[in-house]
Structure formats: C-alpha cells, structure tokens
Design a protein around this motif. Structure first.
Motif, short mmCIF file in Angstrom:
data_model
loop_
_atom_site.label_atom_id
_atom_site.label_comp_id
_atom_site.label_asym_id
_atom_site.label_seq_id
_atom_site.Cartn_x
_atom_site.Cartn_y
_atom_site.Cartn_z
N LYS A 200 48.00 30.53 40.85
CA LYS A 200 48.51 29.17 40.64
C LYS A 200 48.28 28.32 41.89
N SER A 201 48.08 27.02 41.71
CA SER A 201 47.87 26.14 42.85
C SER A 201 49.05 26.20 43.81
N GLU A 223 44.63 22.39 42.04
CA GLU A 223 44.25 22.40 40.62
C GLU A 223 42.77 22.09 40.45
#
Length: 269
Positions: A200-201, A223
C-alpha cells in the motif's frame, strides 16, 4: 513431483516441497516441481485478476534451486491448457513424465474449471504413482496462503508477513539514480526488475540489501508508483547506479514516526 503455482513460496508451499523432498530421498527419486505461468486468472475470466506477483518466475526459479529442487517443469497456462480435463492433465503431465509420487496442497485443483482435486488425482494415478496431500498451515487461525499475503500488502501490514512467508516481503531492483541530501542521507531511486506486487502507498521502514550487506533505509510508495521506487539511506557511501539491490519491507511508518526514524538511523551510525 510437487505441484502448485507457488506464488511467494510461503511456509505452506515450503511444507509441500519439503514433503516431496523427503519422499524423494526415501525412494531415491529426483525431486521435481511443476508450476504454471502466467497466473490462471490472466487467462480465465475471474473477479480477482492477478497481474503482479509475490515471486516473479525468475525469483521462483532461484528459490526452488535453493530448496534442492533438481528438475523444474513450467507449464504455459494458456487457453488450450485451461480447456484440458483433469483426466487429460494426469495423463499428459504426470504419466508421460513418469511421475512416481505427486505431492500437493490439500486444496490443489486442476483441469477444466478446476474439476480435478486431490481425490481425483489419486484415482487417476492408481497403479502408476502415489499421491500425498499436504494439510493446511495456519497462523492465528488464518490459512497461510498467497491470498493472505496479498491482503497484508494491500493493507500495508507488511510487519505481519514474516509469519506467513517466513521472511519479510522483498523485491529486487536496480539502483537507478542517486543524490545527496541533508543530515548525511543519500536519496536513491530503484528500478523494479520484475512484475512485483507492491505494498500500500506510504512510507516504509525497510532494509537495503546490497552485495551481502544490509542497511537501514526508508522507501516511499505512492499511488502513482509503477516500476520506480524512491528511497533514502543514511551512512552508506559505496552505492552506485546500476547495482542490483534487494528491498525488504519491515513496517509501514505513521507520519509522526518518520522524523524519529531518521534520528534513530543517525544514532546507529
């Protein structure tokens, strides 16, 4: 022969391969693995398409070799292969290869629409090869699986991954760009060499593994990140462009912890 897709080669996968290895030793047989590429979801229509990997094919090959696999069969998973029946799979891919003992996870499926299972594998091999089904492995009552590791990556909970994978999640890449920053930090970009799934970012406490040495670093994933990651490392002067490096993701950092992270790294120098 151990059978499976083996993405990530997590603890459950290793149990399958170790089981096959022990049988091969006892029966004086060659230890083989049969895997498939690309992921079936890229060929068969499904709601959950897997387009990136926990362990790309080249990485899987290296891990199999480290685990003592002597022969590796990579089946091209295309539309023709997706259409063969489970009986055809047994005949064409096991009997013809003179498999003497097949080993797979208890939930292994094969053949058209996954109609083949471990029971049908045993029935199809009767008189020709034996079958061993390896039981499920769990951590905190959750199945150890590639799906679970993917969930942890999507959630940013990389600190939980070693309980499933046996190690921190890592990727390989090439040092792409270097520049000096304040407080003795060196920023870098790393070009990802393969189709890895990324966490995940966010900002991650990570380890940079370069030529056998390990350095604390910080990795930023946004992202918009595609195949180039940005990072920062302190107290390391020998890094140069075009070097192959491994990044291990330790934990996702809350914003408030980033300043402390740099201060702690400086104290450790």
């Amino acid at each position: 022969m151990a059978l499976g897709f083996f993405d990530g080669i997590h603890l459950g996968h290793r149990k399958i391969i170790e089981t096959a290895k022990q049988i091969a030793i006892e029966k004086n047989l060659t230890l083989a693995v049969m895997t498939f590429f690309p992921h079936p979801s890229q060929i068969i229509q499904t709601d959950k398409k897997v387009c990136s990997y926990l362990s790309p094919l080249s990485v899987k090959k290296e891990i199999f070799a480290e685990l003592g696999v002597e022969k590796l069969f990579i089946v091209n998973f295309d539309m023709d292969f997706a259409k063969i029946t489970h009986e055809q799979f047994v005949h064409q891919f096991l009997k013809k290869l003179m498999c003497k003992h097949a080993v797979a996870g208890f939930d292994f499926t094969f053949g058209y629409k996954g109609k083949g299972n471990m029971q049908r594998l045993e029935e199809g091999g009767k008189g020709l090869f034996e079958v061993t089904a390896v039981s499920e492995m769990k951590y905190k009552n959750k199945k150890i699986s590639s799906t679970m590791i993917r969930h942890l990556l999507i959630s940013g909970m990389v600190h939980e991954i070693p309980y499933y994978l046996g190690d921190y999640y890592s990727i390989l890449g090439t040092i792409h760009q270097l520049s000096e920053q304040t407080k003795g930090a060196k920023s870098f970009k790393i070009l990802i060499n393969e189709e890895y799934m990324l966490p995940k970012s966010g900002i991650y406490d990570a380890r940079l593994v370069l030529e056998g040495s390990i350095y604390n670093c910080m990795i930023h994933i946004s992202e918009k990140t595609l195949n180039i990651l940005e990072g920062a490392v302190i107290g390391f002067d020998d890094m140069s462009s075009d070097e192959i490096a491994k990044i291990k993701f330790i934990k996702r950092l809350p914003i408030k912890d980033i300043k402390n992270f740099f201060e702690n790294m400086q104290l450790a120098i």
